[in-house]
Design a protein around this motif. Structure first.
Motif, PDB file in Angstrom:
ATOM      1  N   ALA A 142      -5.540 -10.645  -5.040  1.00 35.25           N
ATOM      2  CA  ALA A 142      -6.690  -9.566  -4.059  1.00 35.25           C
ATOM      3  C   ALA A 142      -8.139 -10.312  -3.419  1.00 35.25           C
ATOM      4  O   ALA A 142      -7.703 -11.052  -4.472  1.00 35.25           O
ATOM      5  CB  ALA A 142      -7.069  -8.363  -5.192  1.00 35.25           C
ATOM      6  N   GLU A 143      -8.048 -10.447  -3.032  1.00 35.34           N
ATOM      7  CA  GLU A 143      -9.845 -10.597  -2.139  1.00 35.34           C
ATOM      8  C   GLU A 143     -10.750 -10.338  -2.872  1.00 35.34           C
ATOM      9  O   GLU A 143     -10.654  -9.097  -2.721  1.00 35.34           O
ATOM     10  CB  GLU A 143      -9.100 -10.817  -1.079  1.00 35.34           C
ATOM     11  CG  GLU A 143     -10.625 -11.394  -0.604  1.00 35.34           C
ATOM     12  CD  GLU A 143     -12.027 -10.225   0.311  1.00 35.34           C
ATOM     13  OE1 GLU A 143     -12.283 -11.031  -0.349  1.00 35.34           O
ATOM     14  OE2 GLU A 143     -11.414  -9.177   0.374  1.00 35.34           O
ATOM     15  N   PRO A 189     -11.089  -0.665  -3.834  1.00 32.66           N
ATOM     16  CA  PRO A 189     -10.058  -0.799  -2.975  1.00 32.66           C
ATOM     17  C   PRO A 189      -9.910   0.665  -1.977  1.00 32.66           C
ATOM     18  O   PRO A 189      -9.038   0.369  -0.729  1.00 32.66           O
ATOM     19  CB  PRO A 189      -8.789  -0.765  -3.852  1.00 32.66           C
ATOM     20  CG  PRO A 189      -9.493  -0.830  -4.922  1.00 32.66           C
ATOM     21  CD  PRO A 189     -10.449  -1.101  -5.225  1.00 32.66           C
ATOM     22  N   GLN A 190     -10.678   1.449  -3.504  1.00 30.82           N
ATOM     23  CA  GLN A 190     -10.238   3.224  -2.463  1.00 30.82           C
ATOM     24  C   GLN A 190     -10.918   3.209  -0.932  1.00 30.82           C
ATOM     25  O   GLN A 190     -10.624   3.276   0.747  1.00 30.82           O
ATOM     26  CB  GLN A 190     -10.990   4.099  -3.795  1.00 30.82           C
ATOM     27  CG  GLN A 190      -9.811   4.088  -4.074  1.00 30.82           C
ATOM     28  CD  GLN A 190      -9.811   3.207  -5.464  1.00 30.82           C
ATOM     29  OE1 GLN A 190     -11.108   2.707  -5.269  1.00 30.82           O
ATOM     30  NE2 GLN A 190      -8.815   3.282  -6.545  1.00 30.82           N
ATOM     31  N   VAL A 236      -3.551  -1.489   1.678  1.00 32.35           N
ATOM     32  CA  VAL A 236      -3.970  -1.828   0.489  1.00 32.35           C
ATOM     33  C   VAL A 236      -3.255  -1.198  -0.477  1.00 32.35           C
ATOM     34  O   VAL A 236      -3.157   0.513  -0.764  1.00 32.35           O
ATOM     35  CB  VAL A 236      -5.568  -1.361   1.205  1.00 32.35           C
ATOM     36  CG1 VAL A 236      -6.247  -1.687  -0.660  1.00 32.35           C
ATOM     37  CG2 VAL A 236      -6.236  -1.931   1.802  1.00 32.35           C
ATOM     38  N   GLU A 237      -3.205  -1.725  -1.945  1.00 35.01           N
ATOM     39  CA  GLU A 237      -3.033  -0.997  -3.154  1.00 35.01           C
ATOM     40  C   GLU A 237      -3.674  -0.148  -4.109  1.00 35.01           C
ATOM     41  O   GLU A 237      -5.204  -0.937  -3.918  1.00 35.01           O
ATOM     42  CB  GLU A 237      -2.430  -2.326  -4.054  1.00 35.01           C
ATOM     43  CG  GLU A 237      -1.732  -1.328  -5.264  1.00 35.01           C
ATOM     44  CD  GLU A 237      -0.588  -1.068  -5.276  1.00 35.01           C
ATOM     45  OE1 GLU A 237      -0.871   0.542  -5.280  1.00 35.01           O
ATOM     46  OE2 GLU A 237       0.705  -0.787  -4.667  1.00 35.01           O
ATOM     47  N   LEU A 263      -1.910  -3.858 -11.921  1.00 34.03           N
ATOM     48  CA  LEU A 263      -1.302  -5.114 -11.431  1.00 34.03           C
ATOM     49  C   LEU A 263      -2.240  -5.769 -10.126  1.00 34.03           C
ATOM     50  O   LEU A 263      -2.449  -6.864  -9.952  1.00 34.03           O
ATOM     51  CB  LEU A 263      -0.023  -4.966 -12.230  1.00 34.03           C
ATOM     52  CG  LEU A 263       0.381  -6.509 -11.605  1.00 34.03           C
ATOM     53  CD1 LEU A 263       0.674  -7.314 -13.274  1.00 34.03           C
ATOM     54  CD2 LEU A 263       1.855  -6.225 -11.870  1.00 34.03           C
ATOM     55  N   THR A 264      -2.160  -4.984  -8.872  1.00 31.92           N
ATOM     56  CA  THR A 264      -2.138  -5.656  -7.865  1.00 31.92           C
ATOM     57  C   THR A 264      -3.001  -4.716  -7.187  1.00 31.92           C
ATOM     58  O   THR A 264      -3.532  -4.770  -6.258  1.00 31.92           O
ATOM     59  CB  THR A 264      -1.121  -5.200  -6.808  1.00 31.92           C
ATOM     60  OG1 THR A 264      -0.442  -4.041  -7.051  1.00 31.92           O
ATOM     61  CG2 THR A 264       0.350  -6.423  -7.744  1.00 31.92           C
ATOM     62  N   MET A 265      -4.059  -3.995  -7.718  1.00 29.10           N
ATOM     63  CA  MET A 265      -5.171  -3.837  -6.993  1.00 29.10           C
ATOM     64  C   MET A 265      -5.852  -4.227  -6.549  1.00 29.10           C
ATOM     65  O   MET A 265      -5.942  -5.454  -6.056  1.00 29.10           O
ATOM     66  CB  MET A 265      -5.881  -2.896  -8.401  1.00 29.10           C
ATOM     67  CG  MET A 265      -7.393  -2.033  -7.664  1.00 29.10           C
ATOM     68  SD  MET A 265      -6.252  -0.749  -7.213  1.00 29.10           S
ATOM     69  CE  MET A 265      -5.958   0.433  -8.397  1.00 29.10           C
ATOM     70  N   GLY A 266      -6.209  -3.718  -5.546  1.00 27.50           N
ATOM     71  CA  GLY A 266      -7.245  -4.586  -4.146  1.00 27.50           C
ATOM     72  C   GLY A 266      -5.861  -5.586  -3.169  1.00 27.50           C
ATOM     73  O   GLY A 266      -6.542  -6.278  -2.387  1.00 27.50           O
ATOM     74  N   MET A 267      -4.465  -5.899  -3.544  1.00 33.48           N
ATOM     75  CA  MET A 267      -4.171  -6.208  -2.559  1.00 33.48           C
ATOM     76  C   MET A 267      -3.455  -6.128  -1.413  1.00 33.48           C
ATOM     77  O   MET A 267      -3.814  -4.406  -1.131  1.00 33.48           O
ATOM     78  CB  MET A 267      -2.427  -6.611  -3.708  1.00 33.48           C
ATOM     79  CG  MET A 267      -1.676  -6.826  -2.257  1.00 33.48           C
ATOM     80  SD  MET A 267       0.164  -7.448  -3.154  1.00 33.48           S
ATOM     81  CE  MET A 267       0.861  -8.704  -2.495  1.00 33.48           C
TER      82      MET A 267
END
Length: 325
Positions: A180-181, A188-189, A278-279, A284-288
């Motif tokens: 994630a950046e 992310p939401q 967007v995840e 684990l991958t939040m904001g990917m």
């Protein structure tokens, strides 16, 4: 999906493209704002809407005003917006930007007042009052303000000319988590709301910004301007010697100004229309940002993703812009 032309023409002269810069300065935000304010007849900056991100909101609004004053542009309204993400605790990046957000660079405290309007109200009012398709939103920060405005006033989405956002990553992977950046990861939401809203979106991800490296020579070119703005730009972007191995020790990436570079000189970039999701569920991958590069999902493209840059051309553009201030 419709992407609007970069500029119109009236009576033989170029019509300035109206932009609102949503920002969390941040030293690379500072250089993006300076480049936009230096663009003369190409871009008209209607206002700076600030959000919590790189540093808390009180500092981002302070820094935005310091930058406007440095550029001699006290006329540009600066608004405070959301002080935290929509559904998560705020994560900041003082380890990158310093405790004050501008690396402790010697800029006086601002004397221009903060505009009394809330950033979200300003976004809604400006988009409702302007002709449809004439205002571009340039997002250099977590997308909290934009998502809040879209949720509160869904009618404005169709009025947006384009959203040009610095955020996300494809092959470059993440810079705050393995995937994630920072801007997308902080909220992310909000990123999910903006990407699913239906407005045209241009994404400037790490894949591009990691090719826009401030080498010692490019930094020296800022200092060689021998102006106050040049000195500050050099100080804000000076290589620290702690540059990540992922950039080959060549220099530090200059993320946010790439958005303004795209608006001023799109020929410097390569782009591709893809679907981006967007995840928001997995820690684990939040904001990917999941980019369907090869069209395997069948989901319609919802973003133009920049993936390459003429870095020398970009730094020439940036240095020439800063020289005008």
């Amino acid at each position: 999906m419709a992407h609007h032309a970069v500029s119109g023409r009236a009576e033989g002269r170029r019509v300035a493209r109206k932009i609102i810069i949503d920002t969390d300065p941040g030293q690379d935000d500072a250089l993006a704002i300076l480049l936009a304010l230096a663009s003369g007849e190409a871009l008209e900056v209607l206002g700076l809407t600030c959000v919590a991100g790189n540093v808390p909101l009180g500092l981002t609004t302070r820094n935005a005003r310091r930058i406007c004053e440095l550029a001699g542009r006290r006329d540009v309204p600066v608004m405070a917006g959301c002080d935290r993400p929509m559904g998560r605790d705020l994560v900041t990046a003082e380890h990158v930007h310093g405790e004050d957000g501008l690396r402790g660079v010697d800029l006086p405290a601002p004397t221009m007042p903060l505009d009394s309007r809330h950033a979200v109200d300003f976004l809604i009012e400006t988009l409702r009052e302007a002709a449809p398709g004439t205002v571009t939103l340039v997002a250099l920060a977590p997308l909290t303000n934009l998502a809040t405005a879209f949720r509160r006033a869904p009618d404005i989405v169709a009025r947006v000319a384009d959203i040009v956002l610095m955020g996300g990553a494809h092959r470059a992977l993440g810079n705050v988590t393995p995937v994630a950046e920072f801007n997308i990861h902080v909220d992310p939401q909000a990123a999910d709301i903006v990407l699913c809203a239906g407005a045209p979106v241009t994404i400037v991800p790490l894949d591009v910004t990691h090719k826009a490296l401030v080498t010692p020579a490019r930094n020296a070119a800022f200092a060689a301007l021998r102006t106050r703005v040049g000195q500050v730009a050099a100080a804000l972007s000076r290589p620290t010697g702690r540059e990540s191995a992922r950039h080959g020790g060549l220099g530090a990436p200059l993320h946010d100004p790439c958005t303004i570079g795209w608006l001023l000189a799109p020929d410097l970039f390569a782009a591709r229309e893809v679907n981006v999701m967007v995840e928001t569920g997995s820690e684990l991958t939040m904001g990917m940002t999941v980019m369907d590069w090869w069209g395997v999902t069948g989901r319609a493209a919802n973003a133009r993703v920049l993936h390459d840059i003429d870095a020398d051309g970009f730094f020439d553009l940036l240095t020439a812009g800063l020289a005008r201030l």
